[in-house]
Structures are given as structure tokens and as C-alpha cells.
Design a protein around this motif. Structure first.
Motif, short mmCIF file in Angstrom:
data_model
loop_
_atom_site.label_atom_id
_atom_site.label_comp_id
_atom_site.label_asym_id
_atom_site.label_seq_id
_atom_site.Cartn_x
_atom_site.Cartn_y
_atom_site.Cartn_z
N ILE A 1 28.36 4.34 -14.38
CA ILE A 1 29.44 4.43 -13.16
C ILE A 1 27.69 5.57 -13.14
CG2 ILE A 1 30.57 5.53 -11.95
CD1 ILE A 1 32.48 4.65 -13.56
N LEU A 2 27.51 6.04 -13.87
CA LEU A 2 26.41 7.70 -13.69
C LEU A 2 24.95 6.53 -13.17
CD1 LEU A 2 26.01 10.37 -13.15
CD2 LEU A 2 25.57 10.22 -15.82
N PHE A 3 24.87 5.70 -14.12
CA PHE A 3 23.42 4.96 -13.91
C PHE A 3 23.71 4.82 -12.08
CE2 PHE A 3 23.58 4.48 -18.52
CZ PHE A 3 22.97 4.98 -18.44
N MET A 4 24.77 3.87 -12.24
CA MET A 4 24.85 2.99 -11.07
C MET A 4 24.97 4.25 -9.52
SD MET A 4 28.42 1.47 -10.80
CE MET A 4 29.20 -0.37 -12.34
N ILE A 5 25.44 5.50 -9.70
CA ILE A 5 25.20 6.26 -8.40
C ILE A 5 23.19 6.65 -7.91
CG2 ILE A 5 27.49 6.83 -7.87
CD1 ILE A 5 26.52 9.72 -9.19
N ILE A 6 23.02 6.64 -9.71
CA ILE A 6 21.37 7.35 -10.19
C ILE A 6 20.68 6.28 -9.27
CG2 ILE A 6 19.68 7.41 -11.06
CD1 ILE A 6 21.70 8.46 -13.11
N ILE A 7 20.55 5.34 -9.85
CA ILE A 7 20.07 4.18 -9.37
C ILE A 7 20.33 3.48 -7.27
CG2 ILE A 7 19.54 1.49 -9.33
CD1 ILE A 7 20.24 1.34 -12.14
N GLY A 8 21.63 3.94 -6.99
CA GLY A 8 22.12 3.26 -5.63
C GLY A 8 21.52 4.99 -4.68
N GLY A 9 21.64 5.43 -5.32
CA GLY A 9 20.98 6.93 -4.88
C GLY A 9 22.23 7.78 -4.63
N LEU A 10 21.89 8.91 -4.66
CA LEU A 10 23.04 10.47 -4.92
C LEU A 10 23.09 10.79 -3.81
CD1 LEU A 10 21.59 12.27 -8.22
CD2 LEU A 10 23.97 11.21 -7.78
N GLY A 11 24.69 10.79 -3.37
CA GLY A 11 24.91 11.52 -2.20
C GLY A 11 25.26 10.55 -0.81
N SER A 12 25.72 9.15 -1.46
CA SER A 12 25.39 8.14 -0.30
C SER A 12 26.76 7.26 -0.56
CB SER A 12 23.70 7.39 -0.20
OG SER A 12 24.05 6.23 0.50
N ILE A 13 26.99 7.26 0.70
CA ILE A 13 28.17 5.84 0.52
C ILE A 13 27.84 5.15 0.07
CG2 ILE A 13 30.42 5.18 1.45
CD1 ILE A 13 30.54 8.63 1.04
N MET A 14 26.94 4.43 0.51
CA MET A 14 26.69 3.30 0.85
C MET A 14 25.57 3.13 -0.58
SD MET A 14 24.06 0.75 3.06
CE MET A 14 23.38 -1.00 3.45
N GLY A 15 24.98 4.33 -1.13
CA GLY A 15 24.60 4.07 -2.37
C GLY A 15 25.85 3.39 -3.49
N SER A 16 26.39 4.23 -3.59
CA SER A 16 27.22 4.15 -4.45
C SER A 16 27.48 2.53 -4.48
CB SER A 16 28.67 4.30 -4.11
OG SER A 16 28.49 5.78 -3.71
N PHE A 17 28.01 1.78 -3.59
CA PHE A 17 28.07 -0.30 -3.29
C PHE A 17 26.82 -0.60 -3.68
CE2 PHE A 17 31.46 1.78 -1.07
CZ PHE A 17 32.27 0.86 -1.95
N LEU A 18 25.46 -0.49 -3.78
CA LEU A 18 24.23 -0.97 -3.57
C LEU A 18 23.98 -0.76 -5.25
CD1 LEU A 18 22.32 0.44 -0.51
CD2 LEU A 18 23.18 -1.64 -1.10
N GLY A 19 24.59 0.61 -5.69
CA GLY A 19 23.94 1.02 -6.79
C GLY A 19 24.95 -0.45 -7.64
N ALA A 20 26.21 -0.05 -7.36
CA ALA A 20 27.06 -0.80 -7.99
C ALA A 20 26.22 -2.67 -8.19
CB ALA A 20 28.60 -1.06 -7.86
N ALA A 21 25.74 -2.97 -7.10
CA ALA A 21 25.29 -4.39 -6.56
C ALA A 21 24.97 -4.75 -7.73
CB ALA A 21 25.56 -4.35 -5.51
N PHE A 22 23.15 -3.58 -8.47
CA PHE A 22 22.48 -3.61 -8.96
C PHE A 22 23.06 -3.91 -10.49
CE2 PHE A 22 18.91 -2.27 -11.59
CZ PHE A 22 17.84 -2.56 -10.98
N ILE A 23 24.02 -2.86 -10.79
CA ILE A 23 23.94 -3.35 -12.16
C ILE A 23 25.13 -3.83 -12.44
CG2 ILE A 23 25.70 -1.48 -14.20
CD1 ILE A 23 22.67 -0.05 -13.47
N VAL A 24 25.46 -4.44 -11.89
CA VAL A 24 26.97 -5.75 -12.10
C VAL A 24 26.38 -6.58 -12.09
CG1 VAL A 24 28.96 -6.44 -11.09
CG2 VAL A 24 28.82 -4.16 -11.26
N LEU A 25 25.51 -7.23 -10.98
CA LEU A 25 25.24 -8.10 -10.18
C LEU A 25 24.19 -8.72 -10.52
CD1 LEU A 25 26.58 -9.12 -6.70
CD2 LEU A 25 27.25 -8.41 -8.82
N LEU A 26 22.92 -7.77 -11.29
CA LEU A 26 21.98 -8.22 -11.87
C LEU A 26 21.98 -9.10 -12.92
CD1 LEU A 26 18.94 -7.88 -10.77
CD2 LEU A 26 18.15 -6.49 -12.22
N PRO A 27 22.88 -8.24 -14.04
CA PRO A 27 22.42 -9.04 -15.25
C PRO A 27 23.34 -10.55 -15.54
CG PRO A 27 23.71 -7.44 -16.07
CD PRO A 27 23.22 -8.07 -14.38
#
Lengths: 449, 375
Positions: free
Chosen positions: B288-314
Motif C-alpha cells: 500500500i505504501l508503494f502504491m501511494i509512492i508510485i501513484g503520487g503522494l498527496g493526491s487522491i487520484m494518485g492513490s487509485f492510479l498507484g493501486a491500479a499499477f500495483i494490482v493490475l500490471l502483474p
């Protein structure tokens, strides 16, 4: 520029994928098997070995016999990395593929089995958890779609206590003995705790549980406590993957003799002991099948499948414990398919028809010999009520010098008197929590009494 | 061309302070929401609705929770897995023991439980900062999971420690035929358990996530969010201008844990259907920490973008591999290649844009605004 390239490449890949997402129609009859494999992560040895064997067996059927009664076997791999979330993802991805959907699912992970039980029940796809999974699912009246075939964890455990009793010169000598249960801290590892406690009460030995967190590389504290403070007579090693060699090495370091450690069958493969080197010498592990490649069936696979360059594993690993487990899984699956074909015709089977095949599965000693697998597995008979089959357990000792498992016992039968009542209690508790009516009489089908 | 705010004049403060001040954004978000609510259920594709979208929403919500704490309030935490577990097992026990309560109230109550626990484990943040705080929050991770593992009551004495979501309806047992709220029975659909439709589970998850994300967006634009950001950027200065660190930090912990708790409850009830403590282990907190680092710290949309990256890419890479790899490379090579590409793309994204995917999206919007001119 960079951003544009990134966007363009993303668009390009998406376009490239779309045509593949559409399933192509097939002319030949193909029975589809999802392969929830794990070739990466700390448990890769188990996942790649098991599926290597299973896929090789299916490939043998296709190459040698042209399929099973004319129905070709088809499988698709999906990497779970032994991760439960990805297991669910893989199951959902593959369950509707093939002409009539997934036939059976081998989750090859107790955690994933737990995640899938309700899904498979709703989707009417038999879930085979051969030698693992939820023990009380052996009660087919409560869990109609789950098959912990051959021997479940609790049954295995009774055989293990029997083995320890034999070493102590009789079950009565277990009184006052101390046994440490070093287990992987997961649903797999925790599964035998209730039966061990029950048996401790019965035979008067003392049991202490030592959970080891995933992946099991840090066992220093546990082994210091075991060897220096608790000083048990026996240690049951219920490890998985890299936890096993680590346990054996730590045992040697703290001065606990390997021949007082008894492993379960997920701790008893070559990959579990070779990395431990000499520390594993004399270590004994359970198994529901032996290792070795001298069986005519495996020679045939080497000849036909690997000879044609269609092997699914490196030939050096053929005949190892995990590989042979995959072969046994292949035999059980294909025999169930044959049983179902005998009733429903040589068609591509649905999950429901396959379940009938599993519930009426009977593999006799003659049939095993006919398959060229004499000694590889014990005869097996499944019914609607008993989804396990009550297979016996063999114990083997690791010889570090020759790098081989040496069988030290014959088939030891499990103690159904202990396990059956526990399975009944536990599964009935599940049924009442979930509001499930046990199948009985007519609802189990005309062939299920 | 399609994305230009020229000519959109604001005539009131209200209009100027809207969440999406640009009309194009507003239309875009509305369209996305309509598509999200309508298209997947109509398609009937269980795979897309279940493991892909529901999983994305659940982990997006958990990442959003952590982002409020780490991205906005600047408190690094490795306890998100533990807080998810509180929500998950809390909600499980509520539904099991008090089936009268409607499930969405259960989610709120489970979130509040997680919030209470979060406040408790947030207390050290008043004295320690940065990496030290991250290590201190590990305590919650270990302590909470230990409790759920060893106190059988939490999992209803299941031998393997698995909490399996009971069959639940949207409005609870009171709204069933003949109950006090019996008039709700026709719309009292099954939302969890094996017989609930994937559509119902997906819509419920989406609704909860949309409401909470909207709430979070407003939270960070208002007084609370500004106080968090002040604490994050310079805590002494923030204290001098009158922001109380105790209240602000604990509030951040509480709200963050609330979000994680609801995500945990959704994980059990609408996504997987059951869970044991393995599902909320330390690796989960790191992910979850990686999700927000990749998605963007301090961004609501970044949380979802980061989650999409970590959850969907594999899975995406896995599907690619199974379609292109057949007969070319061995399964083992493909599986390892997948890890290499996944790891490589993390490095790539962070090297190209250290502020995460959300920042990339922002840059893309800037460019789009000026398009087709470069300046």
C-alpha cells in the motif's frame, strides 16, 4: 517526447491485446484445465515441480493416446506466486475458458483453497486439494465440490504420531513425551493444531506450537527455544518452501539432531533438504507417494514427452518428490475423467459431470500397475460422503551422502477413528454457520447412497 | 482542442471553489462515473468486475487512507495492513453477531473501530518522526495480527483462522420479508456471500469508494487538510500559527485508519469473500505504501492510479505472457520475466517522474490544454 512514446506504446499494446482476448472457436474436443502455478517466490520449487509433473502427464496422454478417449487435454498457466489474491484472480480468469469451462481446479495452496471453496461451490467446479487444503472438506455431504483427495492433513498427522510411537516402541510410550510443532504461520501451517492437541490428550504427550512467519527465513529464536529450553523428544516440521532447509540448518546449529525431526509431505522434497546439506542427514519426512524415476510410467514420459522436446520441466527434476506428486495428481484427475466419460460418453465434460467422476472414482492396485505406476501410489476409492479416500502414508529418510530419499516404513494406515469424528464436528459447525443442509439420500444423486 | 478552459468565467466564489472548476473536468469525471456504474454490470463479465475492478477499488481505498496520513499529513506508517485487519475482522464479527445492522452501517462501524485503534497507535507520532515513526507503526502490524491469530473469538473459532463472510443483504435481516423494515425487502439484495451476484458486490464497493473518495477530496481542501499539510511541511511553523499538533496528527491517524478499515471490510465482504491474517501481513502494508509512492503522494487520484499499477500490471503481464509466450519461452522464464518487467517499470516511472503517476497525468493535462501549440 518521452510521455508521447509512453502513451503511444500503451495504446499499441492495448490494440495488440484486444484480438487475443476473444476466445477462438475450436474444432477438436478439448478438456480445459486451469493451471494455478507458481514459478516465482519462495515456494517456486513446489509449484514448478508439481505442475511440471501434472503437465507432463497430460502431455503424455495427448502424445501417446491422442487424448483421453479422443478428448485432448488442454491447460493454461496462470502465475499466482502462492499469493491468495492472485490465486482468486487466476481462478476467475480461467474458470470460463474452454468449451465447457474449467473442469477441475488444483489450487496447490491451502490459502488459495480456502479463498476458492465458496466460489467453486457456486460455479460448480470441483476443487481438488490433493494432500492439502481444508481438512473437514473431506465430508462430501457438506462440501460437495471440494476433494482433499488421498490423505488430508489430519489423517497424515495421525500417521505421523503412529510413526513416532513406533520409534518409541509403542503408542503407550508416548506418555510424558514432548513434541514441538514447528509450523508455517498460515492457514496451511495452522491446520493440524486441533488434531495434535486432541492426540496429545489421547496419548498423554505434551505439544507446543511454534509458528514461523512467512517466508520462514528467521527461525533463530524458535530453534533456540526448542533446543535449549523446551528440549522436546520430537519436532514436527510443518514447513513450506525455504522454511524447510532453514529449519534443518538452524536445528543443526543449535544442536538438535535431524533424526528427531519428522517432516510433513510439504517439507519432504529434495528441494527442502539439498540446500541444508549435511544438516538434513537422517531427517525423516512423510509422503503419500515416493520419489524416483524408475517407474515404467515415468520412463515413458521421459521417452515420449521429453524425447519429443515437449517436457514441462528440466529432465533433471523428473522423478523428484514434487514432480511425482504432480504425476499422481495427473493420474487421479485423468482417471476421474475416464470414470465420468464411462457414464456421460466421450465428450468434453462439465464440472458437474467431472464431480460425478470424482465421487465414483476407484483406482485399484491392478489399475495402478496397468498405468505403470506400481508403488507410486496406493489404491484409492472415493465416495459421495468421503471425499478423501483415506490413503496411507509412507515415511522416508534423507541420505545426504547419496542425495536420495530412502523409504523407512511400509504404507502406514491413518487413524480414521480420531479424524472422522473431528471432521464431522468441524464440518457440521461450518454447515450451521453457513446454513448448509447436508446432502443425503436422493439429493446426492441416484448413484450416491 | 477539447480540453481548454478559455471562456469559462467564474462569477462567484462558490463556482471558483468547486472540486472541479473546469467544466471539461466535471464532464469527464461524470462520464467516468457513469461508465463505471453502468458498463461493467451490463457487460456481465465476472472477471472484470471481481478480481480486476473490485480489487482495484478496495486497494485504491486503502491507498487513499494511507495517502491522507502519509501524503497529506506527512506521517509515514507501515500499519495499514493491521488497520485493514481491524476493519475486516470487526465487520465480520458485527455481521455475524448482529445481522440486524445494514451492511453499510457495519462498514462505517468497522471503520470507526479501525479509527479508534489508529488513534492508539498514532500516539507515538507526537514524539517521533519520519523513519522512526514508520518503525513504531510496525508495532500495530505485529500486535494486531497476533491478536487476530491467537484470540479465536475474532474468527469465530475457525480452526484455520479464516473469517468467511456470511451471506448478507444490503439492509440487514430486519429488512427481510416480515421484518420491521419489511417494506425494504424488494430492494434488499444480497451483497456478500457465495450467492451474491458480482454486480451487486461491485456496485456496493464502487458506491462506498466514490462516497469516501469525495469525502476525502473535500477534507483535504478544507481546514483539516490544510492543517495536515502545514504539519507535513513544517510542524514548528504550523504550531506557531495555531495548529494543534496533537489533535491534527491523531485526526490524521484516525481518518486514515477509518479508510483502511473500510477497505479491509470490503476486502472480506465484497471482494474475496473470506480472509485470514495472511491477507493483511506486513507485505500488504508495504504494497500500500508503494502504491501511494508510485501513484503520487498527496493526491487522491494518485492513490487509485498507484493501486491500479500495483494490482493490475502483474495480471496484465501474465495475460500478455500466456498469449504471446506459448511455445516460445518456458513458463519459468515467462514468470520471471514478468517480475523483471514489473520491477523495471517501477524504476522507470520513479526515474521519469519521482512525484508519481498523478504528476504525469497533471503534466499530460497541461500539455493537452495548450495542444496543438507547444507553449
Amino acid at each position: 517526447m518521452k510521455l508521447r512514446n509512453l502513451v503511444l506504446s500503451l495504446v499499441a499494446t492495448t490494440i495488440a491485446i484486444v484480438p487475443f482476448a476473444v476466445t477462438q472457436a475450436q474444432d477438436t474436443k478439448e478438456q480445459f484445465f486451469p493451471a494455478l502455478v507458481y514459478r516465482t517466490g519462495p515456494y517456486a520449487a513446489g509449484g514448478s515441480g508439481f505442475w511440471g509433473g501434472m503437465e507432463d502427464y497430460m502431455a503424455l496422454m495427448n502424445l501417446r493416446d491422442g487424448g483421453v478417449n479422443g478428448v485432448m487435454l488442454k491447460w493454461e498457466e496462470c502465475e499466482t506466486a502462492y499469493n491468495s489474491d492472485r490465486g482468486v484472480e487466476c481462478y476467475e480468469r480461467l474458470k470460463n475458458q474452454g468449451e465447457r469451462g474449467a473442469t477441475v481446479v488444483h489450487p496447490l495452496s491451502t490459502g488459495i483453497t480456502y479463498r476458492l471453496i465458496e466460489r467453486a461451490t457456486t460455479d460448480k467446479i470441483p476443487l481438488i486439494s490433493m494432500g492439502y487444503g481444508r481438512t473437514d472438506a473431506s465430508n462430501g455431504k457438506i462440501f460437495p465440490w471440494v476433494f482433499p483427495l488421498i490423505t488430508n492433513y489430519w489423517s497424515q498427522n495421525t500417521a505421523k504420531i503412529k510413526y513416532i510411537g513406533m520409534q518409541e516402541g509403542g503408542m503407550e510410550n508416548l506418555k510424558g513425551k514432548k513434541i514441538a510443532n514447528l509450523h508455517h504461520d498460515s492457514s496451511y501451517g495452522k491446520e493440524t493444531r486441533p488434531v495434535l492437541e486432541k492426540q496429545a490428550e489421547m496419548y498423554g504427550f505434551e505439544i507446543r506450537h511454534y509458528p514461523v512467519a512467512h517466508p520462514g527465513l528467521d527461525q533463530k529464536a524458535a530453534w533456540l527455544d526448542i533446543s535449549r529450553r523446551y528440549k522436546p523428544d520430537w519436532v514436527i516440521l510443518r514447513g513450506w518452501g525455504v522454511m524447510n532447509p532453514t529449519a534443518l540448518k538452524e536445528a543443526a546449529r543449535t544442536g538438535f539432531s535431524a533424526d528427531r525431526i519428522v517432516g510433513v509431505w510439504w517439507s519432504g522434497a529434495e528441494e527442502d533438504v539439498i540446500p541444508a546439506g549435511k544438516a538434513a542427514d537422517g531427517y525423516v519426512a512423510a509422503g503419500f507417494h515416493p520419489s524416483g524415476s524408475d517407474f515404467p510410467l515415468i520412463q515413458e514420459i521421459l521417452d515420449i514427452v521429453h524425447g519429443a522436446g515437449k517436457g514441462n520441466i528440466s529432465p533433471q527434476r523428473v522423478g523428484t518428490i514434487y514432480y511425482n506428486r504432480g504425476i499422481v495428481a495427473g493420474i487421479v484427475t485423468v482417471e476421474a475423467m475416464r470414470t465420468a466419460q464411462a457414464k456421460f460418453g466421450n465428450i468434453v465434460l462439465s464440472g458437474e459431470e467431472m464431480r460425478w467422476g470424482l465421487e465414483n472414482l476407484s483406482i485399484s492396485a491392478e489399475r495402478i500397475a496397468e498405468l505403470g505406476a506400481d508403488g507410486l501410489m496406493a489404491p484409492l476409492s472415493i465416495s459421495c460422503a468421503d471425499h478423501e479416500g483415506g490413503g496411507p502414508v509412507k515415511f522416508s529418510r534423507w541420505d545426504a551422502a547419496s542425495k536420495q530419499w530412502v523409504e523407512v516404513t511400509d504404507w502406514i494406515p491413518t487413524d480414521k477413528s480420531i479424524v472422522n469424528s473431528m471432521i464431522m464436528d468441524s464440518s457440521m459447525a461450518y454447515a450451521s454457520e453457513k446454513g448448509i443442509d447436508p446432502r443425503s439420500g436422493m439429493s446426492m444423486g441416484s448413484d450416491c447412497g | 482542442m477539447f480540453y481548454r478552459e478559455v471562456g469559462q468565467y467564474k462569477s462567484s466564489y462558490r463556482a471558483d471553489q468547486a472540486i472541479f472548476p473546469i467544466t471539461n473536468d466535471r464532464i469527464g469525471v461524470m462520464l467516468i462515473l457513469i461508465v463505471a456504474f453502468v458498463v461493467p454490470p451490463l457487460s456481465g463479465n465476472q472477471y472484470i468486475m471481481g478480481p480486476i475492478l473490485t480489487q482495484l477499488l478496495v486497494f485504491g481505498l486503502a491507498a487513499l487512507g494511507l495517502n491522507l496520513l502519509t501524503g497529506y499529513a506527512g506521517q509515514v506508517s507501515l500499519g495499514s495492513g493491521g488497520f485493514m485487519a481491524v476493519g475486516a475482522f470487526g465487520c465480520y464479527n458485527l455481521v455475524l453477531r448482529l445481522p440486524e445492522i445494514p451492511i453499510f452501517i457495519d462498514f462505517i462501524l468497522a471503520g470507526l473501530m479501525a479509527a479508534a485503534v489508529g488513534i492508539l497507535f498514532g500516539i507515538p507520532s507526537l514524539r517521533i518522526k519520519g523513519f522512526y515513526l514508520a518503525v513504531a507503526t510496525l508495532a500495530s502490524q505485529f500486535f494486531l495480527l497476533w491478536i487476530f491469530d491467537h484470540v479465536g473469538w475474532f474468527t469465530n473459532y475457525d480452526p484455520a483462522g479464516v473469517a468467511s463472510a456470511p451471506t448478507t443483504t444490503l439492509f440487514g435481516s430486519l429488512a427481510e420479508e416480515g421484518g420491521v423494515l419489511g417494506f425494504l425487502a424488494p430492494i434488499n439484495v444480497l451483497v456478500s456471500g457465495p450467492n451474491a451476484t458480482p454486480e451487486a458486490k461491485y456496485i456496493l464497493t464502487l458506491s462506498v469508494v466514490v462516497v469516501l473518495a469525495l469525502l476525502a477530496k473535500n477534507l483535504v481542501r478544507g481546514m483539516t487538510g490544510r492543517a495536515w499539510m502545514a504539519i507535513r511541511d513544517f510542524d514548528i511553523a504550523a504550531e506557531i500559527i495555531g495548529i494543534r499538533p496533537l489533535r491534527t496528527k491523531l485526526l490524521a491517524f484516525a481518518i486514515s485508519s477509518f479508510y483502511c478499515g473500510v477497505a479491509g471490510a470490503l476486502y472480506v465482504f465484497t471482494y474475496v469473500g473470506n480472509a485470514d491474517t495472511e491477507a493483511f501481513d506486513l507485505i500488504r502494508s508495504f504494497t500500500i505504501l508503494f502504491m501511494i509512492i508510485i501513484g503520487g503522494l498527496g493526491s487522491i487520484m494518485g492513490s487509485f492510479l498507484g493501486a491500479a499499477f500495483i494490482v493490475l500490471l502483474p495480471p496484465f503481464l501474465n495475460i500478455l505472457a500466456s498469449h504471446f509466450g506459448e511455445g516460445t519461452l518456458s513458463g519459468a522464464t515467462l514468470a520471471n520475466l514478468e517480475l523483471i518487467i514489473f520491477g523495471g517499470s517501477i524504476v522507470f516511472i520513479l526515474a521519469v517522474e519521482p512525484q508519481g503517476i498523478a504528476r504525469m497525468w497533471q503534466i499530460a493535462k497541461e500539455k493537452l490544454r495548450q495542444w496543438p501549440f507547444p507553449y
